[in-house]
Enzyme design. Structure first.
Site, PDB file in Angstrom:
ATOM      1  N   CYS A  84     -92.239 -74.715 -30.143  1.00  0.00           N
ATOM      2  CA  CYS A  84     -93.512 -74.056 -30.429  1.00  0.00           C
ATOM      3  C   CYS A  84     -93.481 -72.577 -30.055  1.00  0.00           C
ATOM      4  O   CYS A  84     -92.789 -72.178 -29.126  1.00  0.00           O
ATOM      5  CB  CYS A  84     -94.625 -74.708 -29.632  1.00  0.00           C
ATOM      6  N   ARG A 143     -87.322 -70.556 -34.132  1.00  0.00           N
ATOM      7  CA  ARG A 143     -87.329 -71.520 -33.031  1.00  0.00           C
ATOM      8  C   ARG A 143     -87.517 -72.956 -33.515  1.00  0.00           C
ATOM      9  O   ARG A 143     -87.282 -73.894 -32.772  1.00  0.00           O
ATOM     10  CB  ARG A 143     -88.449 -71.164 -32.046  1.00  0.00           C
ATOM     11  N   ASN A 169     -97.962 -74.394 -25.513  1.00  0.00           N
ATOM     12  CA  ASN A 169     -96.573 -74.865 -25.590  1.00  0.00           C
ATOM     13  C   ASN A 169     -96.332 -75.763 -24.384  1.00  0.00           C
ATOM     14  O   ASN A 169     -96.805 -75.452 -23.289  1.00  0.00           O
ATOM     15  CB  ASN A 169     -95.578 -73.700 -25.497  1.00  0.00           C
ATOM     16  N   GLU A 205     -67.977 -79.948 -30.482  1.00  0.00           N
ATOM     17  CA  GLU A 205     -68.831 -78.871 -30.965  1.00  0.00           C
ATOM     18  C   GLU A 205     -68.798 -78.812 -32.501  1.00  0.00           C
ATOM     19  O   GLU A 205     -69.833 -78.612 -33.147  1.00  0.00           O
ATOM     20  CB  GLU A 205     -68.387 -77.538 -30.329  1.00  0.00           C
ATOM     21  N   LYS A 207     -72.064 -79.260 -34.909  1.00  0.00           N
ATOM     22  CA  LYS A 207     -72.449 -78.267 -35.923  1.00  0.00           C
ATOM     23  C   LYS A 207     -72.647 -78.944 -37.270  1.00  0.00           C
ATOM     24  O   LYS A 207     -73.630 -78.697 -37.965  1.00  0.00           O
ATOM     25  CB  LYS A 207     -71.382 -77.173 -36.098  1.00  0.00           C
ATOM     26  N   GLU A 262     -75.818 -81.086 -37.314  1.00  0.00           N
ATOM     27  CA  GLU A 262     -77.045 -80.290 -37.252  1.00  0.00           C
ATOM     28  C   GLU A 262     -77.449 -79.716 -38.597  1.00  0.00           C
ATOM     29  O   GLU A 262     -78.608 -79.759 -38.968  1.00  0.00           O
ATOM     30  CB  GLU A 262     -76.837 -79.085 -36.312  1.00  0.00           C
ATOM     31  N   HIS A 283     -58.334 -96.927 -29.206  1.00  0.00           N
ATOM     32  CA  HIS A 283     -59.184 -97.813 -28.393  1.00  0.00           C
ATOM     33  C   HIS A 283     -60.486 -98.158 -29.116  1.00  0.00           C
ATOM     34  O   HIS A 283     -61.433 -98.619 -28.493  1.00  0.00           O
ATOM     35  CB  HIS A 283     -59.469 -97.156 -27.047  1.00  0.00           C
ATOM     36  N   LYS A 300     -84.913 -74.177 -31.913  1.00  0.00           N
ATOM     37  CA  LYS A 300     -83.910 -73.288 -31.326  1.00  0.00           C
ATOM     38  C   LYS A 300     -83.870 -73.437 -29.808  1.00  0.00           C
ATOM     39  O   LYS A 300     -82.823 -73.520 -29.204  1.00  0.00           O
ATOM     40  CB  LYS A 300     -84.215 -71.838 -31.720  1.00  0.00           C
TER      41      LYS A 300
HETATM   42  C1  AGP Z   1     -76.720 -75.917 -30.729  1.00  0.00           C
HETATM   43  O1  AGP Z   1     -76.306 -75.673 -32.018  1.00  0.00           O
HETATM   44  C2  AGP Z   1     -78.008 -76.515 -30.546  1.00  0.00           C
HETATM   45  N1  AGP Z   1     -78.996 -76.103 -31.421  1.00  0.00           N
HETATM   46  C3  AGP Z   1     -78.387 -77.052 -29.193  1.00  0.00           C
HETATM   47  O2  AGP Z   1     -77.503 -78.093 -28.909  1.00  0.00           O
HETATM   48  C4  AGP Z   1     -78.436 -76.080 -28.007  1.00  0.00           C
HETATM   49  O3  AGP Z   1     -77.156 -75.658 -27.692  1.00  0.00           O
HETATM   50  C5  AGP Z   1     -79.101 -76.788 -26.805  1.00  0.00           C
HETATM   51  O4  AGP Z   1     -80.404 -77.135 -27.138  1.00  0.00           O
HETATM   52  C6  AGP Z   1     -79.077 -75.959 -25.548  1.00  0.00           C
HETATM   53  O5  AGP Z   1     -79.767 -74.768 -25.706  1.00  0.00           O
HETATM   54  P1  AGP Z   1     -79.588 -73.577 -24.678  1.00  0.00           P
HETATM   55  O6  AGP Z   1     -78.177 -73.117 -24.790  1.00  0.00           O
HETATM   56  O7  AGP Z   1     -80.569 -72.531 -25.130  1.00  0.00           O
HETATM   57  O8  AGP Z   1     -79.900 -74.114 -23.329  1.00  0.00           O
END
Ligand code: AGP
Length: 609
Positions: A2, A27, A99, A482, A486, A489, A505, A604
Site C-alpha cells: 500500500c 510497490r 498502511n 534466485e 525470478k 515471479e 534424492h 515491491k
Molecule cells: C524479489 O524479486 C522479490 N520481489 C522479493 O522476494 C523481495 O526480495 C523480498 O520481498 C525482500 O524484500 P527486501 O529486500 O526489500 O527486504
C-alpha cells in the site's frame, strides 16, 4: 505494498496526490482512492484497478481540494472491491488512509458496532475512522483524538487522517509502517515513501516509531509515543528520481538489469583501496566491532535471502567465521541460539520489509554483539535501527522483481567477507583477490549482458512450458534459487531450484522432455560433480539449458543447449551468473505477455506480515 500520499496547501492538491500515487505504483496494489476537502465538503473517489482509473474518475468529476489524502491498496482484509479501497469514511466527516494491519480489528469492530457505528467495508482499517469519530466526541482536538485512538490499536500502522470540520489539518501516526513528512513553503505533505513527493519537495522529516504528528500548511508538530513534543531531524534528499523514465527500455526491470554494471561500480566507489576493502564502508566504528566477530547470523526474505545464502558459502570458505542464514518470517517466531561474538546481518532492498524488521528488533533483545544491515535505502527503518549499515547504492529499484539490488547486495556481502576475514586471519593474497575481483566486476557484468540476443532466442523454446527446474552447486545453488524465483515471479511458470547433488534424492522423478532444466555451471572445483548431475538428467531424457564457463567444455547437442560465458574468478561467479537468469525470466515473461514490472499479487516492499 500500500502507498500513502497526503497534502495540505494553498493550491489545489488532486494533481500532486495523483502524481504521488503514480510514483508509488511500482510497490504493487489493486485499487486506488482519494479524499479531497473543499468548500462543498469531503469528496471520496475510489476505483478498483490502476491509478489511471482514479485519474479518469478525477477528470470526469472535476474533484479537487486544498487538502487531501490518497492511497493505493494491496488487499489484506477483504477482497479487491471499491468498498474496501481507501480512504475510508466515518459519518461523512472523517477520512482515513492506512498502511499495515490492525490485528485487534475484530474486537474493535464489535465494540464500535455496539456504539452504533455501521461498517461499510470488510477492512481492518475502517475501525480507525470510527474510533476517531468516537474520540472526537470527547475532544475538539484532532491530534488528541488520534493519540487516544492509537492507544487502542494493536498491529502495524502508518495512517493519515483528515476531518471535514478542520480544513487544512492532517494528523498522522506511525507504528510499524513508514511515513515521511515533506516540507514545502506554505504547504506540507506526507507519504509512505519520499519518492512520492520528490516533484514537490526535497526536504523531509522521517517519523519514528510511535510518533504522531499534526501537519498543517505552515506547521509540523511531532509527538513521541509518550505524548512529548519532539523535534525530528530535517533531511535534504539527494535521491535522483529516475523512476519517471524507463529511458530506451520497455520495462523498468530491463532497465535495472542493464544498470547493474553501473550500480556495482557505484557501490564500490571509494570503498576499495588498491588491494584492500575499506572497513569503514560499513560504518565508522565497524573495525572496532568486526574484530570481535566469530559468527554471522543473516536474516532476510526472498531475493535478499538468496544473497545471504551465497554469503554463507563465502564467509565460511574465506573469512574463517561460521554463518547461519534464515528466512526472517521463521527466525522471528522461533527460539534461536546466539553464538558468542555474533554479528546479526539483515539484508533488504527496501529496509522496510516487515518480517526482516521485526526479526532485527527481536534480535536486538537477544544478545548479539552488533547489528549490520545491507540495504539500498539510506533513510529506511533498518538502516536507522542497525548499529552498522552498508548502503548498496543501486539507485531506486522500481521493478517488483529485484535485480540490481541483489547483485549490489552480493557486492556488499563479499566486501563483508574481506572485512571480517581481515580480523580472522585471512591472508593478504585472498584480500587482494577479493579487491581485484570486485574492481573488475563491472566489466564482467557488461560482458555478460552481451548474450541478450542468445537468451531471447532461448526464451522462445521455454515460454510454452509449465514447469522448470534450476540446478546449481555450492555458491551457485542460491543463484539457481534466485533464477527460479525470478521466473516464477514474472512469467508465472512453476520453477524449482535444487542443489544438483540432491537431484537423485527425489526431483529426478520429474525429468522428462516437458521439464526444461536450467544449469548454472561456472568453472569451479564442483564442475566435474555438476557434469555428472547433467549426465543423470540427460540419461532420463531431460532437456537442458546450461549457462557455462567457456572453459568448462560443455557442448550443445540435441538434449542440451549451452550458453557460454567468459571466464570469471569463481569468487564473483555468483554475481555474474545471475545476469543470464534475470534476462531469461524477462524474455520469457515478454513472450507470455505478463505485467513484468508489477506482476500479479506481488508488492515491491512487503510491509505487512
Ligand atoms: C524479489 O524479486 C522479490 N520481489 C522479493 O522476494 C523481495 O526480495 C523480498 O520481498 C525482500 O524484500 P527486501 O529486500 O526489500 O527486504
Amino acid at each position: 505494498m500500500c502507498g500513502i500520499v497526503g497534502a495540505t496547501a494553498e493550491r489545489r492538491v488532486a494533481g500532486i496526490l495523483l502524481e504521488g500515487l503514480r510514483r508509488l505504483e511500482y510497490r504493487g496494489y489493486d485499487s486506488a482512492g482519494m479524499a479531497l476537502l473543499n468548500d462543498e465538503g469531503l469528496q471520496q473517489l475510489r476505483r478498483v484497478g490502476k491509478v489511471q482509473a482514479l485519474a479518469d474518475a478525477l477528470e470526469e468529476t472535476g474533484a479537487n481540494g486544498f487538502s487531501g489524502i490518497a492511497h493505493t491498496r494491496w488487499a489484506t482484509h477483504g477482497g479487491v472491491t471499491e468498498a474496501n479501497a481507501h480512504p475510508h469514511f466515518s459519518n461523512s466527516t472523517i477520512a482515513v488512509v492506512h498502511n499495515g494491519i490492525i490485528e485487534n480489528h475484530e474486537s474493535l469492530r464489535k465494540k464500535l458496532q455496539d456504539l452504533g457505528y455501521v461498517f461499510t467495508s470488510q477492512t481492518d482499517t475502517e475501525v480507525i475512522c470510527h474510533l476517531m469519530h468516537h474520540e472526537l466526541k470527547s475532544t475538539d482536538d484532532l491530534l488528541t483524538a488520534l493519540q487516544a485512538t492509537v492507544k487502542q490499536l494493536e498491529g502495524a500502522y502508518g495512517t493519515v487522517i483528515m476531518d471535514k470540520r478542520r480544513p487544512g489539518e492532517l494528523v498522522v501516526a506511525r507504528s510499524g509502517s513508514p511515513l515521511v513528512i515533506g516540507l514545502g513553503i506554505g504547504e506540507n505533505f506526507i507519504a509512505s515513501d519520499q519518492l512520492a513527493l520528490l516533484p514537490v519537495t526535497r526536504e523531509f522529516i522521517y517519523l519514528e516509531e510511535g510518533d504522531v504528528a499534526r501537519v498543517t500548511r505552515d506547521k509540523v508538530e511531532i509527538f513521541d509515543h509518550q505524548g512529548a513534543a519532539v523535534q525530528r531531524e530535517q533531511q535534504t534528499s539527494d535521491l535522483q528520481y529516475d523512476a519517471g523514465g524507463k529511458g530506451e527500455y520497455r520495462h523498468y526491470m530491463l532497465k535495472e538489469i542493464h544498470e547493474q554494471p553501473f550500480a556495482v561500480r557505484n557501490s564500490l566507489e571509494g570503498r576499495v583501496n588498491g588491494d584492500e576493502i575499506m572497513v569503514n564502508a560499513f560504518g565508522e566504528n565497524a573495525a572496532e566491532i568486526f574484530k570481535d566477530i566469530r559468527h554471522v547470523q543473516i536474516i532476510a526474505c526472498g531475493t535478499s535471502y538468496h544473497a545471504g545464502m551465497v554469503a554463507r558459502y563465502w564467509l565460511e570458505a574465506y573469512a574463517g567465521v561460521s554463518c547461519n542464514v534464515e528466512i526472517a518470517s521463521e527466525f522471528r517466531y522461533r527460539k534461536s541460539h546466539v553464538f558468542p561474538g555474533s554479528l546479526l546481518v539483515t539484508i533488504s532492498q527496501s529496509g522496510e520489509t516487515a518480517d526482516t524488521l521485526a526479526a532485527l528488533r527481536l534480535a536486538k533483545t537477544l544478545g548479539y554483539r552488533s547489528s549490520l544491515t545491507i540495504c539500498n535505502v539510506a533513510t529506511s527503518s533498518m538502516v536507522r535501527e542497525s548499529d552498522l549499515a552498508f548502503l548498496t547504492r543501486a539507485g531506486a529499484e522500481i521493478g517488483v522483481a529485484s535485480t540490481k539490488a541483489f547483485t549490489t547486495q552480493l557486492v556488499g556481502l563479499l566486501m563483508l567477507v574481506s572485512a571480517l576475514g581481515h580480523f580472522n586471519g585471512m591472508d593478504k593474497a585472498t584480500e587482494a583477490r577479493i579487491a581485484h575481483a570486485l574492481s573488475t566486476l563491472p566489466t564482467k557484468l557488461e560482458q555478460s549482458l552481451k548474450i541478450t540476443a542468445e537468451i531471447e532466442e532461448l526464451a522462445e523454446e521455454f515460454a510454452d512450458k509449465d514447469h522448470s527446474l534450476f540446478l546449481g552447486r555450492g555458491d551457485q545453488y542460491p543463484i539457481a534459487m534466485e533464477g527460479a524465483l525470478k521466473l516464477k515471479e514474472i512469467s508465472y511458470i512453476h520453477a524449482e531450484a535444487y542443489a544438483a547433488g540432491e537431484l537423485k534424492h527425489g526431483p529426478l522423478a520429474l525429468i522428462d522432455a516437458e521439464m526444461p532444466v536450467i544449469v548454472v555451471a561456472p568453472n569451479n572445483e564442483l564442475l566435474e560433480k555438476l557434469k555428472s548431475n547433467v549426465e543423470e538428467v540427460r540419461a532420463r531424457g531431460g532437456i537442458m539449458y546450461v549457462f557455462a564457463d567457456k572453459d568448462a567444455h560443455f557442448a550443445s547437442d540435441d538434449t542440451m543447449r549451452v550458453i557460454n560465458l567468459d571466464h570469471v574468478d569463481e569468487l564473483v561467479a555468483p554475481i555474474v551468473y545471475t545476469i543470464p537468469l534475470q534476462l531469461l525470466s524477462y524474455y520469457v515473461a515478454i513472450i507470455k505477455g505478463t505485467d513484468v514490472d508489477q506482476p500479479r499479487n506481488l508488492a515491491k516492499s512487503v510491509t505487512v506480515e
